[in-house]
Design a protein around this motif. Structure first.
Motif, PDB file in Angstrom:
ATOM      1  N   ALA A 199       0.836  -1.204   0.000  1.00 11.30           N
ATOM      2  CA  ALA A 199       0.000   0.000   0.000  1.00 11.30           C
ATOM      3  C   ALA A 199       0.869   1.251   0.000  1.00 11.30           C
ATOM      4  CB  ALA A 199      -0.931   0.002   1.206  1.00 11.30           C
ATOM      5  N   ALA A 200       1.944   1.233   0.766  1.00  8.85           N
ATOM      6  CA  ALA A 200       2.848   2.383   0.807  1.00  8.85           C
ATOM      7  C   ALA A 200       3.471   2.627  -0.570  1.00  8.85           C
ATOM      8  CB  ALA A 200       3.934   2.167   1.855  1.00  8.85           C
ATOM      9  N   GLY A 201       3.811   1.567  -1.268  1.00  7.84           N
ATOM     10  CA  GLY A 201       4.370   1.715  -2.615  1.00  7.84           C
ATOM     11  C   GLY A 201       3.389   2.362  -3.578  1.00  7.84           C
ATOM     12  N   TRP A 202       2.155   1.902  -3.554  1.00 11.39           N
ATOM     13  CA  TRP A 202       1.146   2.497  -4.436  1.00 11.39           C
ATOM     14  C   TRP A 202       0.841   3.932  -4.043  1.00 11.39           C
ATOM     15  CZ3 TRP A 202       0.339   0.797  -9.018  1.00 11.39           C
ATOM     16  CH2 TRP A 202       0.478  -0.561  -9.312  1.00 11.39           C
ATOM     17  N   GLY A 203       0.852   4.208  -2.739  1.00 12.76           N
ATOM     18  CA  GLY A 203       0.637   5.589  -2.287  1.00 12.76           C
ATOM     19  C   GLY A 203       1.747   6.508  -2.759  1.00 12.76           C
ATOM     20  N   GLY A 204       2.983   6.043  -2.674  1.00 17.02           N
ATOM     21  CA  GLY A 204       4.113   6.836  -3.147  1.00 17.02           C
ATOM     22  C   GLY A 204       4.073   7.050  -4.645  1.00 17.02           C
ATOM     23  N   LEU A 205       3.720   6.014  -5.394  1.00 12.38           N
ATOM     24  CA  LEU A 205       3.650   6.141  -6.846  1.00 12.38           C
ATOM     25  C   LEU A 205       2.518   7.079  -7.254  1.00 12.38           C
ATOM     26  CD1 LEU A 205       4.682   5.344  -9.625  1.00 12.38           C
ATOM     27  CD2 LEU A 205       3.148   3.360  -9.539  1.00 12.38           C
ATOM     28  N   GLY A 206       1.386   6.957  -6.596  1.00 16.97           N
ATOM     29  CA  GLY A 206       0.264   7.852  -6.902  1.00 16.97           C
ATOM     30  C   GLY A 206       0.615   9.305  -6.649  1.00 16.97           C
ATOM     31  N   ALA A 207       1.260   9.569  -5.527  1.00 18.84           N
ATOM     32  CA  ALA A 207       1.660  10.941  -5.205  1.00 18.84           C
ATOM     33  C   ALA A 207       2.676  11.464  -6.222  1.00 18.84           C
ATOM     34  CB  ALA A 207       2.226  11.001  -3.793  1.00 18.84           C
ATOM     35  N   LEU A 208       3.610  10.624  -6.625  1.00 17.08           N
ATOM     36  CA  LEU A 208       4.588  11.022  -7.639  1.00 17.08           C
ATOM     37  C   LEU A 208       3.900  11.378  -8.951  1.00 17.08           C
ATOM     38  CD1 LEU A 208       7.434  11.351  -8.826  1.00 17.08           C
ATOM     39  CD2 LEU A 208       7.418   8.878  -9.255  1.00 17.08           C
ATOM     40  N   LEU A 209       2.951  10.580  -9.366  1.00 14.88           N
ATOM     41  CA  LEU A 209       2.261  10.844 -10.629  1.00 14.88           C
ATOM     42  C   LEU A 209       1.443  12.125 -10.564  1.00 14.88           C
ATOM     43  CD1 LEU A 209       1.219   7.239 -11.667  1.00 14.88           C
ATOM     44  CD2 LEU A 209       3.162   8.593 -12.472  1.00 14.88           C
ATOM     45  N   ILE A 210       0.894  12.436  -9.409  1.00 15.62           N
ATOM     46  CA  ILE A 210       0.174  13.704  -9.246  1.00 15.62           C
ATOM     47  C   ILE A 210       1.129  14.878  -9.436  1.00 15.62           C
ATOM     48  CG2 ILE A 210      -0.986  15.179  -7.551  1.00 15.62           C
ATOM     49  CD1 ILE A 210      -2.329  12.589  -6.494  1.00 15.62           C
ATOM     50  N   VAL A 211       2.312  14.792  -8.842  1.00 19.13           N
ATOM     51  CA  VAL A 211       3.305  15.863  -8.976  1.00 19.13           C
ATOM     52  C   VAL A 211       3.765  15.994 -10.432  1.00 19.13           C
ATOM     53  CG1 VAL A 211       5.683  16.513  -8.394  1.00 19.13           C
ATOM     54  CG2 VAL A 211       4.099  15.834  -6.592  1.00 19.13           C
ATOM     55  N   LEU A 212       4.004  14.866 -11.080  1.00 22.05           N
ATOM     56  CA  LEU A 212       4.445  14.920 -12.478  1.00 22.05           C
ATOM     57  C   LEU A 212       3.353  15.479 -13.381  1.00 22.05           C
ATOM     58  CD1 LEU A 212       6.377  11.531 -12.792  1.00 22.05           C
ATOM     59  CD2 LEU A 212       7.319  13.828 -12.468  1.00 22.05           C
ATOM     60  N   ALA A 213       2.114  15.100 -13.132  1.00 17.83           N
ATOM     61  CA  ALA A 213       1.009  15.652 -13.920  1.00 17.83           C
ATOM     62  C   ALA A 213       0.902  17.160 -13.698  1.00 17.83           C
ATOM     63  CB  ALA A 213      -0.300  14.957 -13.550  1.00 17.83           C
ATOM     64  N   TRP A 214       1.015  17.600 -12.450  1.00 17.31           N
ATOM     65  CA  TRP A 214       0.965  19.042 -12.152  1.00 17.31           C
ATOM     66  C   TRP A 214       2.066  19.778 -12.919  1.00 17.31           C
ATOM     67  CZ3 TRP A 214       5.254  21.188  -9.702  1.00 17.31           C
ATOM     68  CH2 TRP A 214       5.191  22.572  -9.521  1.00 17.31           C
ATOM     69  N   ALA A 215       3.304  19.273 -12.835  1.00 19.33           N
ATOM     70  CA  ALA A 215       4.423  19.947 -13.489  1.00 19.33           C
ATOM     71  C   ALA A 215       4.196  20.054 -14.994  1.00 19.33           C
ATOM     72  CB  ALA A 215       5.727  19.193 -13.205  1.00 19.33           C
ATOM     73  N   ASN A 216       3.709  18.995 -15.599  1.00 19.79           N
ATOM     74  CA  ASN A 216       3.493  19.015 -17.047  1.00 19.79           C
ATOM     75  C   ASN A 216       2.302  19.885 -17.440  1.00 19.79           C
ATOM     76  OD1 ASN A 216       5.355  17.053 -18.677  1.00 19.79           O
ATOM     77  ND2 ASN A 216       5.049  16.148 -16.656  1.00 19.79           N
ATOM     78  N   PHE A 217       1.254  19.883 -16.629  1.00 20.51           N
ATOM     79  CA  PHE A 217       0.107  20.742 -16.936  1.00 20.51           C
ATOM     80  C   PHE A 217       0.414  22.217 -16.693  1.00 20.51           C
ATOM     81  CE2 PHE A 217      -2.850  17.027 -16.874  1.00 20.51           C
ATOM     82  CZ  PHE A 217      -3.442  17.277 -18.093  1.00 20.51           C
ATOM     83  N   GLU A 218       1.456  22.517 -15.956  1.00 19.08           N
ATOM     84  CA  GLU A 218       1.875  23.908 -15.779  1.00 19.08           C
ATOM     85  C   GLU A 218       2.598  24.445 -17.013  1.00 19.08           C
ATOM     86  OE1 GLU A 218       1.608  26.304 -13.267  1.00 19.08           O
ATOM     87  OE2 GLU A 218       0.047  24.937 -12.574  1.00 19.08           O
ATOM     88  N   VAL A 219       3.218  23.563 -17.784  1.00 20.62           N
ATOM     89  CA  VAL A 219       4.063  24.004 -18.902  1.00 20.62           C
ATOM     90  C   VAL A 219       3.398  23.838 -20.261  1.00 20.62           C
ATOM     91  CG1 VAL A 219       6.239  23.566 -20.115  1.00 20.62           C
ATOM     92  CG2 VAL A 219       6.175  23.582 -17.621  1.00 20.62           C
ATOM     93  N   TRP A 220       2.909  22.638 -20.561  1.00 26.06           N
ATOM     94  CA  TRP A 220       2.480  22.351 -21.928  1.00 26.06           C
ATOM     95  C   TRP A 220       1.309  23.200 -22.411  1.00 26.06           C
ATOM     96  CZ3 TRP A 220       6.571  20.853 -23.834  1.00 26.06           C
ATOM     97  CH2 TRP A 220       7.362  19.862 -23.283  1.00 26.06           C
TER      98      TRP A 220
END
Length: 153
Positions: free
Chosen positions: A87-108
Motif C-alpha cells: 500500500a505504501a508503494g502504491w501511495g508513493g507512486l500515486g503521489a509522484l504521478l500527481i506531482v508529475l502531472a501538475w508539473a506538465n500541466f503547468e508548462v504544456w
C-alpha cells in the motif's frame, strides 16, 4: 507475504512516469485545438526534435520512481511480513504521478498550440517537479497509505 516486489508494481513505477508527460502533452495539444492527428504530430516532433521534450521530462521522472523502488526493496528486506509495504508503494507512486502531472500541466498548455516557449521561469517545473517535489510527494503518499494499511490490518 513474499519479500519480492510485485512485477506489476515495478512495471507501473517504471512506465507511468515516462509515459505521463507524453499523455499530458497530447491532452494539452488536443485541448488547444490541434485535433487528434495534429496532436500526435506535435507530440512526435517535440519528443524527438524540440526542447523541452516530453521524453526528457519522462526520463527525469524515473529518478524518483527508482528511489521509490529502492525504498520498497529495502522495506521488504527489513519487514518481510509487513502487509503495509504494498500500500505504501502504491501511495508513493500515486503521489509522484500527481506531482508529475501538475508539473506538465503547468508548462504544456502555455507552450501549445504555437509551440513557442514562454521563457524563464516557465519550464523549470519540468525539472523541480520530478527531482525535488517528487521524492517529497513519495514520502507523503507512502506514509499516508502505509499508515492506513497498517491501521486496517
Amino acid at each position: 507475504m513474499s519479500r519480492q516486489i510485485r512485477p506489476g508494481f515495478v512495471l507501473a513505477a517504471l512506465l507511468a512516469p515516462v509515459l505521463l508527460p507524453a499523455v499530458v502533452y497530447f491532452v494539452a495539444a488536443f485541448a488547444s485545438g490541434l485535433g487528434p492527428v495534429g496532436s500526435v504530430e506535435a507530440l512526435l516532433e517535440q519528443s524527438f526534435g524540440g526542447r523541452p521534450s516530453p521524453v526528457t521530462t519522462g526520463l527525469l521522472g524515473l529518478f524518483p520512481a527508482l528511489l521509490l523502488l529502492g525504498g520498497i526493496f529495502l522495506a521488504r528486506r527489513l519487514w518481510p511480513q509487513a502487509e503495509w509495504i504494498q500500500a505504501a508503494g502504491w501511495g508513493g507512486l500515486g503521489a509522484l504521478l500527481i506531482v508529475l502531472a501538475w508539473a506538465n500541466f503547468e508548462v504544456w498548455p502555455l507552450f501549445l498550440p504555437g509551440r513557442s516557449f514562454p521563457g524563464f521561469p516557465h519550464g523549470i517545473e519540468l525539472v523541480i517537479g520530478p527531482l525535488i517535489f517528487g521524492p517529497v510527494a513519495i514520502l507523503v503518499g507512502a506514509a499516508f497509505l502505509g499508515i492506513l494499511a497498517g491501521i486496517r490490518s
